[in-house]
Design an enzyme around this catalytic site. Sequence first.
Site, PDB file in Angstrom:
ATOM      1  N   LYS A 283       7.845 -16.026  -1.582  1.00 56.38           N
ATOM      2  CA  LYS A 283       6.757 -15.133  -2.012  1.00 56.38           C
ATOM      3  C   LYS A 283       6.389 -14.133  -0.930  1.00 56.38           C
ATOM      4  O   LYS A 283       6.045 -12.990  -1.222  1.00 56.38           O
ATOM      5  CB  LYS A 283       5.538 -15.956  -2.419  1.00 56.38           C
ATOM      6  CG  LYS A 283       4.356 -15.119  -2.910  1.00 56.38           C
ATOM      7  CD  LYS A 283       3.256 -15.996  -3.457  1.00 56.38           C
ATOM      8  CE  LYS A 283       1.988 -15.198  -3.736  1.00 56.38           C
ATOM      9  NZ  LYS A 283       2.192 -14.167  -4.774  1.00 56.38           N
TER      10      LYS A 283
ATOM     11  N   ARG B  53       0.822  -1.198   0.000  1.00 57.61           N
ATOM     12  CA  ARG B  53       0.000   0.000   0.000  1.00 57.61           C
ATOM     13  C   ARG B  53       0.860   1.254   0.000  1.00 57.61           C
ATOM     14  O   ARG B  53       0.616   2.192  -0.771  1.00 57.61           O
ATOM     15  CB  ARG B  53      -0.961  -0.015   1.202  1.00 57.61           C
ATOM     16  CG  ARG B  53      -2.124  -0.976   0.998  1.00 57.61           C
ATOM     17  CD  ARG B  53      -2.790  -1.416   2.287  1.00 57.61           C
ATOM     18  NE  ARG B  53      -3.983  -2.221   2.041  1.00 57.61           N
ATOM     19  CZ  ARG B  53      -3.970  -3.500   1.657  1.00 57.61           C
ATOM     20  NH1 ARG B  53      -2.815  -4.134   1.489  1.00 57.61           N
ATOM     21  NH2 ARG B  53      -5.098  -4.137   1.447  1.00 57.61           N
TER      22      ARG B  53
ATOM     23  N   ASP C 268      -6.231 -15.556   5.007  1.00 60.92           N
ATOM     24  CA  ASP C 268      -4.830 -15.972   4.921  1.00 60.92           C
ATOM     25  C   ASP C 268      -4.377 -16.761   6.146  1.00 60.92           C
ATOM     26  O   ASP C 268      -3.307 -17.385   6.124  1.00 60.92           O
ATOM     27  CB  ASP C 268      -3.917 -14.751   4.727  1.00 60.92           C
ATOM     28  CG  ASP C 268      -3.938 -14.229   3.299  1.00 60.92           C
ATOM     29  OD1 ASP C 268      -4.467 -14.943   2.422  1.00 60.92           O
ATOM     30  OD2 ASP C 268      -3.448 -13.123   3.056  1.00 60.92           O
TER      31      ASP C 268
ATOM     32  N   SER D 126     -12.557 -10.110   3.694  1.00 62.08           N
ATOM     33  CA  SER D 126     -11.339  -9.480   4.216  1.00 62.08           C
ATOM     34  C   SER D 126     -11.536  -7.997   4.525  1.00 62.08           C
ATOM     35  O   SER D 126     -10.701  -7.155   4.195  1.00 62.08           O
ATOM     36  CB  SER D 126     -10.181  -9.666   3.231  1.00 62.08           C
ATOM     37  OG  SER D 126      -9.993 -11.016   2.902  1.00 62.08           O
TER      38      SER D 126
ATOM     39  N   ARG E  72      -6.977 -16.081 -12.323  1.00 60.78           N
ATOM     40  CA  ARG E  72      -7.527 -15.370 -11.173  1.00 60.78           C
ATOM     41  C   ARG E  72      -8.315 -14.149 -11.658  1.00 60.78           C
ATOM     42  O   ARG E  72      -7.798 -13.309 -12.391  1.00 60.78           O
ATOM     43  CB  ARG E  72      -6.416 -14.967 -10.201  1.00 60.78           C
ATOM     44  CG  ARG E  72      -5.659 -16.174  -9.666  1.00 60.78           C
ATOM     45  CD  ARG E  72      -4.522 -15.792  -8.740  1.00 60.78           C
ATOM     46  NE  ARG E  72      -4.999 -15.251  -7.481  1.00 60.78           N
ATOM     47  CZ  ARG E  72      -4.197 -14.878  -6.481  1.00 60.78           C
ATOM     48  NH1 ARG E  72      -2.873 -14.998  -6.623  1.00 60.78           N
ATOM     49  NH2 ARG E  72      -4.682 -14.401  -5.356  1.00 60.78           N
TER      50      ARG E  72
ATOM     51  N   SER F 286     -12.762 -10.126  -3.623  1.00 61.84           N
ATOM     52  CA  SER F 286     -11.505  -9.652  -3.044  1.00 61.84           C
ATOM     53  C   SER F 286     -11.642  -8.221  -2.548  1.00 61.84           C
ATOM     54  O   SER F 286     -12.151  -7.356  -3.268  1.00 61.84           O
ATOM     55  CB  SER F 286     -10.383  -9.717  -4.093  1.00 61.84           C
ATOM     56  OG  SER F 286      -9.189  -9.159  -3.580  1.00 61.84           O
ATOM     57  N   SER F 287     -11.155  -7.981  -1.334  1.00 62.44           N
ATOM     58  CA  SER F 287     -11.102  -6.619  -0.812  1.00 62.44           C
ATOM     59  C   SER F 287     -10.029  -5.795  -1.526  1.00 62.44           C
ATOM     60  O   SER F 287     -10.035  -4.565  -1.441  1.00 62.44           O
ATOM     61  CB  SER F 287     -10.808  -6.640   0.690  1.00 62.44           C
ATOM     62  OG  SER F 287      -9.501  -7.146   0.936  1.00 62.44           O
TER      63      SER F 287
END
Length: 409
Positions: free
Chosen positions: A390, A28, A293, A175, A101, A147-148
Site C-alpha cells: 500500500k 499532491r 502515521d 495533521s 470511512r 482529516s487534513s
Amino acid sequence: MTKLRLSHPSGIVRGRIQLPGSKSESNRFLILKALYAPEMQLSGLSDSKDSEILQQLLASYPNQKELNAGDAGTAMRFFTAFLATQKGEWILDGSERMRERPIAPLVKALSDLGAEIEYLEKQGFPPLKIKGRKLKGGLLHIDASLSSQYLSALMMIAPSLEQGLEMRWAGQPVSMPYIYLTANCMRRMGFKVFVLGNEVRIPAQTELDFPKQMTVEPDWSAASYWLAMAALAQEAEIYLPGFRQFSMQGDSIVAQLMAPLGVDQTFIGSGIRIHKAEALPIPTQINLLDTPDLSQTLIPAYAAKGHSVQFTGLQTLRIKETDRIAALQKELQKFGQQSEVGKDFLHLKGGFQTSLQSIATYGDHRMAMGFAALALLHPIEIENPEVVGKSYPAFWEHCKVLGFELEEF
C-alpha cells in the site's frame, strides 16, 4: 493466510536504502499536474499502491463512469474534489473499509461551493455520485477535526474556482503539517497560497508558467521504520539518500521523537545518516496530533524499550485502514504490554517480553512495518506481509539489505 518469519542473526544493521518517493508529495503533484500542468514531468514518484490507484483513476475518468479508489483514502478524498470540478458524471466507490470511512465534511464543503454530489448508500460515506461542473469558490467554513486531507483536497482545486477560495476552520485541525505540505507543493508550482492561523486564502489563478519538471522527495514515513530499526539494533549505520535538509513532510519530526531511544540523524549533503547516539530523557507524553502515521512506528519501539509513555492526539487512528488504537493494544498484549487506551490516546505501562509472537496486520501496511523492528530482539512472524504494498512495496527486500532473514510460509 501468508506469514513471514523475520529475524536478524547479529542485531547489527548497516547499509544504504533507496526509499520510495513521498506518497504525500506524489499524490499532491499528481492532482496538480492533472488540473493545471499536464505537460509537467514528475520524477521520484511513489510506487505505492495508493499512488498507483490515483494514477489509474486520473487515466480512467475521461472514458469510464464508474470508478473505484479501493482502500486508498487519500485518492478517494483528492479525487472526489477533482471530479467535482470536471464536466461529466461519475460514480466513485471504494473498498468495504472505505465505505466505513467518513467523507461528509468534504462533500458538504464541495456542495457549498456549488458541487452536485449524492450519497448512493449510507449518508456521509462512499459510494458517491458526482456531477462535475465549474465551481464558484468564495468563503468556506469547514470541519477539519477528522482529516487534513479534506483541506488539502480543497486547496488544490482552489486556483481553478471562479472566485478562488478563502477557507476557515475552528479549533486545531489534525495533521496540520500536511496542510503546510500542500501549500508548499502548490508554491513550488508557482501558485500564491496564504496560510494564516486558522484560514487559507488562495486566489483564482490558472494561467501560470508552470515548471517543466518536479522531483518528489523520498518518504519520511518510510524512513521512520529505519530509525526504529536503529533504536532496537545493537549497532546501526544506515544511509538514506535523496532527502532535503529542511523537509516539509510532517513525519520528518520522527528523528526528534526517536532521540530518547538513542538514535540520531545527520544530514550529509545528499541524504541522511542514521546512527546510534546518547539517549535523551524519556518523555512522559508524546502528542502525535500532527503526525498520527508515526504511531505504529513509535509505539512498538517505545514499548520494546520498556518505557511508560502516554501517546496522545490519536483520534484519527480509529478511522484509518483499521482501528489502529485497538490493533496496537491487541498486538502489544502478546508481548505482555498492558496498555491503557481511550478515544484519542494509548498509554504504555511498561514491561515487554519476546518469544516467537505472530503479528496480525489487519489489512494495514503500517502494522506490518511498525512491528518489523522487533525482529531485532527476537524472531517474529508477520501475518499477510503483502500489505506493505500500500505504501512501501520494497520494504521486505530492503530488510534483507540490512541483514534480516526472511522465511515465507
